[in-house]
Design a protein around this motif. Structure first.
Motif, PDB file in Angstrom:
ATOM      1  N   GLN A 134     -53.308  -6.937   5.395  1.00 24.13           N
ATOM      2  CA  GLN A 134     -52.659  -6.045   4.924  1.00 24.13           C
ATOM      3  C   GLN A 134     -51.736  -5.274   5.814  1.00 24.13           C
ATOM      4  OE1 GLN A 134     -55.988  -3.300   3.989  1.00 24.13           O
ATOM      5  NE2 GLN A 134     -57.120  -4.853   2.654  1.00 24.13           N
ATOM      6  N   SER A 135     -51.918  -5.181   7.169  1.00 21.49           N
ATOM      7  CA  SER A 135     -51.105  -4.598   8.176  1.00 21.49           C
ATOM      8  C   SER A 135     -49.878  -5.330   8.553  1.00 21.49           C
ATOM      9  CB  SER A 135     -52.050  -4.316   9.583  1.00 21.49           C
ATOM     10  OG  SER A 135     -51.170  -3.853  10.597  1.00 21.49           O
ATOM     11  N   TYR A 136     -50.317  -6.836   8.370  1.00 22.48           N
ATOM     12  CA  TYR A 136     -49.101  -7.620   8.710  1.00 22.48           C
ATOM     13  C   TYR A 136     -47.941  -7.510   7.726  1.00 22.48           C
ATOM     14  CZ  TYR A 136     -46.542 -12.019   9.446  1.00 22.48           C
ATOM     15  OH  TYR A 136     -45.692 -12.807  10.017  1.00 22.48           O
ATOM     16  N   ILE A 137     -48.560  -7.642   6.268  1.00 25.55           N
ATOM     17  CA  ILE A 137     -47.614  -7.691   5.229  1.00 25.55           C
ATOM     18  C   ILE A 137     -46.784  -6.163   5.054  1.00 25.55           C
ATOM     19  CG2 ILE A 137     -47.615  -7.330   2.501  1.00 25.55           C
ATOM     20  CD1 ILE A 137     -47.823 -10.292   3.655  1.00 25.55           C
ATOM     21  N   ARG A 138     -47.701  -5.067   5.360  1.00 26.05           N
ATOM     22  CA  ARG A 138     -47.041  -3.852   5.411  1.00 26.05           C
ATOM     23  C   ARG A 138     -45.920  -3.682   6.479  1.00 26.05           C
ATOM     24  NH1 ARG A 138     -51.324  -1.194   6.359  1.00 26.05           N
ATOM     25  NH2 ARG A 138     -51.796  -0.810   4.237  1.00 26.05           N
ATOM     26  N   GLY A 139     -46.073  -4.561   7.467  1.00 28.26           N
ATOM     27  CA  GLY A 139     -44.938  -4.409   8.459  1.00 28.26           C
ATOM     28  C   GLY A 139     -43.593  -5.346   7.922  1.00 28.26           C
ATOM     29  N   LEU A 140     -43.633  -5.971   6.989  1.00 27.91           N
ATOM     30  CA  LEU A 140     -42.788  -7.080   6.490  1.00 27.91           C
ATOM     31  C   LEU A 140     -42.073  -6.332   5.338  1.00 27.91           C
ATOM     32  CD1 LEU A 140     -44.473 -10.628   6.422  1.00 27.91           C
ATOM     33  CD2 LEU A 140     -42.743  -9.701   7.990  1.00 27.91           C
ATOM     34  N   LEU A 141     -42.831  -5.356   4.592  1.00 31.23           N
ATOM     35  CA  LEU A 141     -41.962  -4.917   3.529  1.00 31.23           C
ATOM     36  C   LEU A 141     -41.416  -3.425   3.776  1.00 31.23           C
ATOM     37  CD1 LEU A 141     -44.817  -5.833   0.950  1.00 31.23           C
ATOM     38  CD2 LEU A 141     -43.073  -6.897   1.483  1.00 31.23           C
ATOM     39  N   PRO A 142     -40.502  -3.089   3.078  1.00 30.73           N
ATOM     40  CA  PRO A 142     -39.784  -1.964   2.975  1.00 30.73           C
ATOM     41  C   PRO A 142     -40.731  -0.734   3.225  1.00 30.73           C
ATOM     42  CG  PRO A 142     -39.040  -3.163   1.210  1.00 30.73           C
ATOM     43  CD  PRO A 142     -40.093  -3.727   1.572  1.00 30.73           C
ATOM     44  N   ASP A 143     -40.076   0.490   4.009  1.00 26.84           N
ATOM     45  CA  ASP A 143     -41.258   1.517   4.179  1.00 26.84           C
ATOM     46  C   ASP A 143     -41.657   2.077   2.651  1.00 26.84           C
ATOM     47  OD1 ASP A 143     -40.993   1.102   6.660  1.00 26.84           O
ATOM     48  OD2 ASP A 143     -39.336   2.680   7.090  1.00 26.84           O
ATOM     49  N   SER A 144     -40.503   2.137   1.867  1.00 28.71           N
ATOM     50  CA  SER A 144     -40.962   2.657   0.394  1.00 28.71           C
ATOM     51  C   SER A 144     -42.023   2.139  -0.323  1.00 28.71           C
ATOM     52  CB  SER A 144     -39.722   2.581  -0.445  1.00 28.71           C
ATOM     53  OG  SER A 144     -39.385   1.163  -0.755  1.00 28.71           O
ATOM     54  N   SER A 145     -42.560   0.971   0.386  1.00 28.73           N
ATOM     55  CA  SER A 145     -43.460   0.090  -0.404  1.00 28.73           C
ATOM     56  C   SER A 145     -44.851   0.604   0.468  1.00 28.73           C
ATOM     57  CB  SER A 145     -43.540  -1.531  -0.197  1.00 28.73           C
ATOM     58  OG  SER A 145     -42.250  -1.793  -0.705  1.00 28.73           O
ATOM     59  N   SER A 146     -44.996   0.909   1.566  1.00 24.08           N
ATOM     60  CA  SER A 146     -46.171   1.394   2.480  1.00 24.08           C
ATOM     61  C   SER A 146     -47.389   1.985   1.618  1.00 24.08           C
ATOM     62  CB  SER A 146     -45.846   2.064   3.721  1.00 24.08           C
ATOM     63  OG  SER A 146     -45.311   3.403   3.111  1.00 24.08           O
ATOM     64  N   GLN A 147     -46.937   2.929   0.855  1.00 24.69           N
ATOM     65  CA  GLN A 147     -48.106   3.736   0.114  1.00 24.69           C
ATOM     66  C   GLN A 147     -48.725   3.026  -0.921  1.00 24.69           C
ATOM     67  OE1 GLN A 147     -49.514   6.694   0.886  1.00 24.69           O
ATOM     68  NE2 GLN A 147     -48.450   6.690   2.778  1.00 24.69           N
ATOM     69  N   VAL A 161     -39.294 -17.266  -0.740  1.00 24.49           N
ATOM     70  CA  VAL A 161     -40.364 -16.332  -1.227  1.00 24.49           C
ATOM     71  C   VAL A 161     -41.704 -16.458  -0.551  1.00 24.49           C
ATOM     72  CG1 VAL A 161     -41.789 -16.001  -3.522  1.00 24.49           C
ATOM     73  CG2 VAL A 161     -39.280 -16.842  -3.448  1.00 24.49           C
ATOM     74  N   GLY A 162     -42.510 -15.454  -0.288  1.00 21.36           N
ATOM     75  CA  GLY A 162     -43.748 -15.389   0.237  1.00 21.36           C
ATOM     76  C   GLY A 162     -44.772 -15.090  -1.128  1.00 21.36           C
ATOM     77  N   VAL A 163     -45.839 -15.865  -1.015  1.00 19.09           N
ATOM     78  CA  VAL A 163     -46.905 -15.607  -2.128  1.00 19.09           C
ATOM     79  C   VAL A 163     -48.023 -15.254  -1.285  1.00 19.09           C
ATOM     80  CG1 VAL A 163     -48.000 -16.359  -4.073  1.00 19.09           C
ATOM     81  CG2 VAL A 163     -45.584 -16.775  -3.855  1.00 19.09           C
ATOM     82  N   VAL A 164     -48.774 -14.210  -1.062  1.00 18.78           N
ATOM     83  CA  VAL A 164     -50.011 -14.176  -0.271  1.00 18.78           C
ATOM     84  C   VAL A 164     -50.935 -13.519  -1.184  1.00 18.78           C
ATOM     85  CG1 VAL A 164     -48.596 -14.044   1.720  1.00 18.78           C
ATOM     86  CG2 VAL A 164     -49.181 -11.844   0.535  1.00 18.78           C
ATOM     87  N   GLY A 165     -52.401 -13.874  -0.639  1.00 20.34           N
ATOM     88  CA  GLY A 165     -53.298 -13.359  -1.393  1.00 20.34           C
ATOM     89  C   GLY A 165     -54.716 -13.900  -0.803  1.00 20.34           C
ATOM     90  N   SER A 166     -55.829 -12.922  -1.118  1.00 16.88           N
ATOM     91  CA  SER A 166     -57.190 -13.568  -0.371  1.00 16.88           C
ATOM     92  C   SER A 166     -57.527 -14.757  -1.512  1.00 16.88           C
ATOM     93  CB  SER A 166     -58.061 -12.300  -0.205  1.00 16.88           C
ATOM     94  OG  SER A 166     -57.666 -11.335   0.712  1.00 16.88           O
ATOM     95  N   THR A 167     -58.561 -15.376  -0.891  1.00 18.92           N
ATOM     96  CA  THR A 167     -59.303 -16.562  -1.617  1.00 18.92           C
ATOM     97  C   THR A 167     -59.706 -15.863  -2.994  1.00 18.92           C
ATOM     98  OG1 THR A 167     -59.692 -17.699   0.302  1.00 18.92           O
ATOM     99  CG2 THR A 167     -61.017 -18.195  -1.806  1.00 18.92           C
ATOM    100  N   VAL A 182     -44.549 -11.841  -3.365  1.00 17.95           N
ATOM    101  CA  VAL A 182     -45.309 -11.754  -4.317  1.00 17.95           C
ATOM    102  C   VAL A 182     -46.930 -11.521  -3.706  1.00 17.95           C
ATOM    103  CG1 VAL A 182     -46.536 -12.775  -6.335  1.00 17.95           C
ATOM    104  CG2 VAL A 182     -43.961 -13.186  -5.994  1.00 17.95           C
ATOM    105  N   THR A 183     -47.470 -10.346  -3.705  1.00 15.90           N
ATOM    106  CA  THR A 183     -48.481 -10.129  -2.864  1.00 15.90           C
ATOM    107  C   THR A 183     -49.825  -9.838  -3.720  1.00 15.90           C
ATOM    108  OG1 THR A 183     -47.168  -9.129  -1.113  1.00 15.90           O
ATOM    109  CG2 THR A 183     -49.551  -8.577  -1.104  1.00 15.90           C
ATOM    110  N   LEU A 184     -50.666 -10.754  -3.951  1.00 13.95           N
ATOM    111  CA  LEU A 184     -51.834 -10.399  -4.673  1.00 13.95           C
ATOM    112  C   LEU A 184     -52.843  -9.694  -3.733  1.00 13.95           C
ATOM    113  CD1 LEU A 184     -50.718 -13.473  -5.142  1.00 13.95           C
ATOM    114  CD2 LEU A 184     -52.190 -12.957  -7.393  1.00 13.95           C
ATOM    115  N   ARG A 185     -54.059  -9.498  -4.255  1.00 13.08           N
ATOM    116  CA  ARG A 185     -55.110  -8.687  -3.624  1.00 13.08           C
ATOM    117  C   ARG A 185     -55.387  -9.525  -2.219  1.00 13.08           C
ATOM    118  NH1 ARG A 185     -59.035  -9.866  -6.951  1.00 13.08           N
ATOM    119  NH2 ARG A 185     -60.047 -11.439  -5.586  1.00 13.08           N
ATOM    120  N   LEU A 186     -55.354  -8.623  -1.223  1.00 12.72           N
ATOM    121  CA  LEU A 186     -55.548  -8.642   0.332  1.00 12.72           C
ATOM    122  C   LEU A 186     -56.761  -7.940   0.777  1.00 12.72           C
ATOM    123  CD1 LEU A 186     -52.167  -9.154   1.670  1.00 12.72           C
ATOM    124  CD2 LEU A 186     -53.995 -10.998   1.828  1.00 12.72           C
ATOM    125  N   THR A 187     -57.784  -8.445   1.232  1.00 14.37           N
ATOM    126  CA  THR A 187     -58.814  -7.837   1.819  1.00 14.37           C
ATOM    127  C   THR A 187     -59.019  -7.699   3.171  1.00 14.37           C
ATOM    128  OG1 THR A 187     -60.336  -9.967   1.587  1.00 14.37           O
ATOM    129  CG2 THR A 187     -60.379  -8.078  -0.480  1.00 14.37           C
TER     130      THR A 187
END
Length: 606
Positions: free
Chosen positions: A519-532, A149-155, A509-514
């Motif tokens: 943002q670009s890195y996570i977008r590349g990891l997730l499915p294309d259907s999630s990009s928008q 599991v990846g849990v990411v988010g800004s401070t 589990v992706t929380l707020r990322l500023t």
């Protein structure tokens, strides 16, 4: 059903929908928000399910040149609602994409229930649908905790609270109550806690029978002899020195020989064998080799020691301190023809190596690693391996959660400490799984390793400072699931975490990322259907997270519940506390402790 428009264009990743005028938009405004769901007829008595990504408007003129509003929606297809008599079920993917002119409808309560209802596989409640607290979100607990599991988010986005909430839920803790108080579970969670904040999240009343296993630098016992070759050389040898190859050669020879001395019953001992050896004797060996002088007497060769005792040259004698002559042929040993030995001496070449060993062995901060003691004040030996391992996986007489407080571990050995613990846990999982397989049993001890602030010790860069921890955790990422060992990787800077590790994560589990790079890195990891949908990341609220992966029926924007109790650092005051509790700084106390326990910072930290 509430029809709101029709399809005007369709593609695998995007469907364009035109709304039937301004009146329809105003009437259904609450249900036509970004992230809301729509269902679209597919021409086969079933419906495609899509989530709204964009809402566009334009003024167009009719044949009488009167202006009218024209509204279009961009939606991403996620799955399909299948109708089978009186039953409705949701399935991932879109077997048939809707074609232009197909009608589009608002989701009703029955549709929401069909998508998000609890089932035999979707049995773990993670939170509720963001914007609708009446719709609980269930995921597949086995696929969530049994895979990485990846849990990411800004401070400040709520990472620590999210992790604590997920783990409390899995452990059966709710509102500081333990629902498993009378039924100890066999799963185990081990948390690498960099900032000493997770212990507070698992400290509940004694009557709840949840005895947190908290290991800080004073309680942690991981003897140096468990280190492999790379870890030993990282802590004791400076690879940039000109004679480092000689240092490695003699150090390796001494370690293997000393392991053989103390473990005569073990077969095929090598550099990496997790068996006891005396680091002090290895130090004596290196120091003696560095000062090696000898003399001839009665056709035998002896060490040229200051006290003139006849100590015959042998490897066994090198394990003990020898007071050598400062230089050959001088002083009291002149008549004995003292000389630099040609049988293995290095004549001062190891001065810096010896000094480094002395410094490491004298550093009291490293006692948990270089001089750990058992309760009876004796050193750990090979036969104590079981006791060492039970520190981390002591589920028999302790809780299901072990928090390893790394806040007091010196930076220069942080990577080694994490590497060593990770490798021990992996090796246990590997061998236990093999035993179960040989006995035709299922592995009944699932483990999860939580890597908090992962960018600090498993970074994307190839710095030698992190080689050991990076290699150990990457191995878990690639092979751990086969042996019942999963990872939860937590970071505020996902773009700085090892690609190998995040690429193995099946759920996010992706929380707020500023940060735009993150943002670009996570977008590349997730499915294309999630990009928008990921365009929402910079504006998510506290505890709101985009949950996607194998464990979810479809990507969802979820509001996670706050943990109770919450994680917090007991050593840091809140703003409200320190703003009304002024206190003069006692610099003398700080400086005295600084001298007693000096802490070094590397260039990255500065």
């Amino acid at each position: 059903m509430n029809k709101i428009g029709y399809v005007v264009a369709s593609a695998p990743a995007k469907i364009i929908i035109e709304i039937d005028g301004l009146e329809i938009l105003e009437k259904n405004k609450n249900e036509l928000q970004i992230g809301k769901f729509l269902k679209i007829a597919d021409g086969n008595h079933n419906y495609a399910v899509a989530t709204i990504n964009n809402i566009n408007s334009a003024q167009v003129s009719d044949k009488d040149e009167k202006l009218h509003w024209r509204f279009t929606l961009e939606a991403t297809p996620l799955g399909a609602l299948l109708y089978n008599g009186a039953n409705t079920s949701f399935t991932r993917g879109t077997p048939v994409l809707p074609v232009p002119t197909e009608p589009v409808f608002i989701f009703n309560k029955e549709d929401i229930k069909a998508v998000f209802s609890k089932t035999s596989s979707l049995d773990f409640k993670i939170g509720h649908l963001a914007g609708n607290s009446l719709v609980p979100i269930f995921i597949d607990g086995n696929k969530f905790f049994g895979k990485h599991v990846g849990v990411v988010g800004s401070t400040g986005a709520g990472k620590s609270c999210t992790v604590a909430s997920l783990l409390q839920n899995a452990m059966g803790i709710s509102n500081a109550k333990n629902s498993h108080a009378n039924a100890q579970k066999n799963s185990h969670v081990i948390i690498f806690d960099i900032h000493a904040e997770y212990a507070a999240a698992f400290k509940i009343a004694d009557e709840e029978k949840f005895n947190l296993n908290l290991l800080d630098v004073d309680k942690l016992k991981i003897p140096y002899w468990l280190m492999n070759a790379e870890e030993l050389e990282t802590i004791f040898i400076e690879t940039g020195e000109q004679n480092s190859h000689n240092q490695i050669s003699q150090f390796k020879k001494a370690v293997i020989a000393n392991k053989e001395k103390y473990n005569p019953k073990l077969q095929k001992i090598n550099y990496d064998t997790p068996a006891y050896f005396s680091i002090k004797e290895v130090y004596n060996y290196i120091k003696n080799k560095n000062n090696f002088t000898s003399y001839e007497k009665n056709s035998k060769t002896y060490f040229a020691s200051i006290d003139l005792k006849d100590i015959e040259i042998s490897e066994e004698n090198l394990w003990h301190p020898i007071a050598f002559e400062a230089s050959s042929g001088n002083g009291s040993n002149k008549s004995l023809n003292a000389k630099v030995s040609k049988e293995g001496g290095f004549n001062g070449e190891f001065d810096r190596f010896v000094s480094r060993l002395e410094t490491r062995l004298a550093d009291k901060r490293l006692n948990f690693l270089l001089d750990p003691k058992k309760d009876n004040d004796l050193s750990f030996k090979t036969d104590d391996f079981e006791k060492i391992l039970q520190q981390f996986i002591g589920y028999i007489d302790k809780s299901n959660v072990t928090v390893i407080d790394l806040s007091g571990v010196p930076f220069e050995v942080l990577s080694i400490t994490i590497s060593l613990i990770s490798r021990l846990i992996f090796d246990f999982a590997f061998h236990y799984s093999k035993i179960c397989h040989a006995q035709n049993r299922t592995n009944d001890i699932p483990l999860m390793l939580v890597c908090e602030e992962a960018h600090n010790y498993i970074p994307q860069n190839s710095s030698a400072d992190y080689n050991s921890s990076k290699k150990s955790i990457e191995r878990i990422a690639k092979e751990g699931r086969k042996y019942g060992l999963s990872l939860m990787v937590v970071s505020q800077r996902p773009s700085e975490v090892s690609d190998t590790i995040f690429s193995q994560c099946s759920n996010f589990v992706t929380l707020r990322l500023t940060n735009k790079f993150d943002q670009s890195y996570i977008r590349g990891l997730l499915p294309d259907s999630s990009s928008q949908i990921l365009e929402l990341l910079p504006v998510l609220g506290q505890g709101e997270a985009y949950v996607v992966g194998d464990a979810t029926l479809m990507p969802s924007l979820v509001q996670l519940p706050p943990p109770n109790p919450e994680p917090k650092s007991a050593t840091i005051k809140t703003f409200a506390e320190w703003s009304k509790d002024w206190k003069n700084i006692n610099f003398n106390d700080v400086i005295q402790r600084w001298h007693k326990e000096p802490e070094s910072l590397n260039d990255d930290e500065l």
